[in-house]
Design an enzyme around this catalytic site. Structure first.
Site, mmCIF file in Angstrom:
data_model
loop_
_atom_site.group_PDB
_atom_site.id
_atom_site.type_symbol
_atom_site.label_atom_id
_atom_site.label_comp_id
_atom_site.label_asym_id
_atom_site.label_seq_id
_atom_site.Cartn_x
_atom_site.Cartn_y
_atom_site.Cartn_z
ATOM 1 N N LYS A 1 86.490 -5.104 13.194
ATOM 2 C CA LYS A 1 86.612 -4.072 15.031
ATOM 3 C C LYS A 1 85.986 -2.619 14.614
ATOM 4 O O LYS A 1 84.500 -2.689 13.431
ATOM 5 C CB LYS A 1 88.413 -3.722 14.620
ATOM 6 C CG LYS A 1 88.764 -4.846 14.670
ATOM 7 C CD LYS A 1 90.467 -4.727 14.851
ATOM 8 C CE LYS A 1 90.549 -6.567 14.723
ATOM 9 N NZ LYS A 1 92.546 -5.893 15.066
ATOM 10 N N GLU B 1 94.681 -16.200 17.767
ATOM 11 C CA GLU B 1 95.849 -15.144 17.482
ATOM 12 C C GLU B 1 96.469 -14.828 18.247
ATOM 13 O O GLU B 1 96.513 -13.545 19.653
ATOM 14 C CB GLU B 1 94.564 -14.451 17.171
ATOM 15 C CG GLU B 1 93.883 -13.832 16.706
ATOM 16 C CD GLU B 1 92.627 -13.029 15.901
ATOM 17 O OE1 GLU B 1 92.751 -12.816 15.272
ATOM 18 O OE2 GLU B 1 92.157 -12.412 17.179
ATOM 19 N N GLY C 1 97.796 -6.855 14.413
ATOM 20 C CA GLY C 1 97.702 -5.134 13.204
ATOM 21 C C GLY C 1 98.713 -4.938 13.419
ATOM 22 O O GLY C 1 99.679 -3.454 13.206
ATOM 23 N N SER D 1 98.088 -10.647 11.081
ATOM 24 C CA SER D 1 98.262 -9.953 10.145
ATOM 25 C C SER D 1 98.887 -11.009 9.552
ATOM 26 O O SER D 1 99.760 -11.144 8.467
ATOM 27 C CB SER D 1 100.279 -9.510 10.460
ATOM 28 O OG SER D 1 100.347 -8.372 11.305
ATOM 29 N N ASN E 1 87.074 -10.076 10.146
ATOM 30 C CA ASN E 1 86.771 -8.684 11.814
ATOM 31 C C ASN E 1 87.012 -7.160 11.155
ATOM 32 O O ASN E 1 87.783 -7.215 11.211
ATOM 33 C CB ASN E 1 88.046 -10.013 12.830
ATOM 34 C CG ASN E 1 87.498 -9.292 13.929
ATOM 35 O OD1 ASN E 1 86.488 -8.037 14.402
ATOM 36 N ND2 ASN E 1 88.120 -9.169 15.298
ATOM 37 N N HIS F 1 88.110 -11.444 21.612
ATOM 38 C CA HIS F 1 88.798 -11.643 21.326
ATOM 39 C C HIS F 1 90.079 -10.259 21.933
ATOM 40 O O HIS F 1 89.815 -10.129 23.496
ATOM 41 C CB HIS F 1 88.905 -9.974 20.150
ATOM 42 C CG HIS F 1 89.266 -9.945 19.174
ATOM 43 N ND1 HIS F 1 90.858 -8.841 19.381
ATOM 44 C CD2 HIS F 1 90.709 -9.824 18.297
ATOM 45 C CE1 HIS F 1 91.794 -8.563 18.780
ATOM 46 N NE2 HIS F 1 91.138 -9.299 17.374
ATOM 47 N N GLU G 1 92.269 -8.000 21.984
ATOM 48 C CA GLU G 1 91.367 -6.548 22.444
ATOM 49 C C GLU G 1 90.542 -6.156 23.595
ATOM 50 O O GLU G 1 90.330 -5.316 24.237
ATOM 51 C CB GLU G 1 90.646 -5.717 20.472
ATOM 52 C CG GLU G 1 91.813 -5.506 19.931
ATOM 53 C CD GLU G 1 92.021 -5.491 18.324
ATOM 54 O OE1 GLU G 1 90.819 -5.251 18.786
ATOM 55 O OE2 GLU G 1 92.821 -5.651 17.706
HETATM 56 P P1 PGA Z 1 94.596 -8.138 11.470
HETATM 57 O O1 PGA Z 1 93.847 -8.459 12.909
HETATM 58 O O2 PGA Z 1 94.872 -9.266 10.842
HETATM 59 O O3 PGA Z 1 94.906 -6.646 11.364
HETATM 60 O O4 PGA Z 1 96.630 -8.397 12.106
HETATM 61 C C1 PGA Z 1 93.445 -10.004 13.142
HETATM 62 C C2 PGA Z 1 92.302 -9.710 14.204
HETATM 63 O O5 PGA Z 1 92.314 -9.192 15.281
HETATM 64 O O6 PGA Z 1 91.319 -10.197 14.423
#
Ligand code: PGA
Length: 252
Positions: free
Chosen positions: A11, A169, A175, A215, A9, A97, A99
């Protein structure tokens, strides 16, 4: 048998040139990697979807958009429909997601609409769910995940649901560098599979791919993926470095 998948992903990272370069680099490395049947998906910004499709080997790598609209078409300036995504040759869309839920106020009912339209356009949906830290601390995480999944997906037919990939997630792990422990991931994945089994039966539940995200990196992927109900990962930060992404792909 359900499929093992590692999805990136990206982003809102890269631009047209650097993104295309990253996709080409991943494509070259994937061609030499020990995939062991693992499916790979790149979730790239909209401006890159069509050209990443043209620049990767489709036998190894699928392409996903990171969102699609809750309407079929029309006067929705700036929106991208599921049908538009499909017309690029992409096979997938990431929906729900955290976000998108947080910054764009996407609710279970909006995600229900988006999911229906994406499936109607023959896209497979990577459907994300996850609790925030406060919900976990209050021991509400199972309730939250159940609501997110059932309110957006459990009106689907079994045939439609077979085109859903779930990504668990936990928001507190995205993140942050804090990963869910292997036990926490397995516990939630097994809970999700049971929910699906109760609704659609054991066979469909057994065939549903459930990814872990938050992460995930080359140092922890192997342990996370060794759990019986963890079928791969949705990778944010580490998917922007081709070498790290390949190491994660090779972690099964
Ligand atoms: P990350 O993000 O691996 O940077 O924690 C995962 C995601 O949001 O899909």
């Amino acid at each position: 048998m359900r499929k093992k998948i590692v999805a990136g992903n990206w982003k809102m990272n890269t631009n047209y040139d650097s993104g295309l370069e990253l996709a080409r680099e991943i494509n070259e490395k994937v061609a030499k990697a020990n995939l062991k049947g693992t499916g790979i998906i790149l979730g790239v910004p909209f401006i890159l979807v069509a050209d990443v499709v043209k620049n990767v080997d489709k036998d190894n790598i699928g392409v996903a958009a990171q969102n699609s609209a809750a309407w079929e078409k029309g006067a929705y300036t700036g929106e991208i429909s599921a049908d538009m995504v499909k017309s690029t040759g992409a096979g997938y869309v990431i929906l729900g997601h955290s976000e998108r839920r947080k910054y764009f106020k996407e609710t279970e009912s909006i995600l229900k609409e988006k999911t229906e339209l994406a499936l109607a356009s023959n896209l497979e949906v990577i459907f994300c769910c996850g609790e925030v830290l406060e919900e976990r601390n209050d021991n509400k995480h199972f309730e939250i995940i159940k609501r997110q999944i059932s309110d957006s997906l459990f009106h689907l037919s079994a045939g439609e649901f077979s085109n859903i990939i779930i990504a668990y997630e936990p928001v507190w792990a995205i993140g942050t560098g804090v990963t869910a422990s292997s036990d926490q991931a397995q516990e939630m994945h097994s809970f999700i599979r049971k929910l699906i089994a109760e609704k659609f039966g054991d066979e469909l539940a057994g065939n549903t791919t459930i990814l872990y995200g938050g992460s995930c990196n080359p140092g922890n992927a192997r342990e996370l993926f060794s759990n019986p109900d963890v079928d791969g990962g949705l990778i944010g930060g580490a998917s922007l470095k081709a070498d790290d992404f390949i190491k994660i792909i090779e972690s099964f």
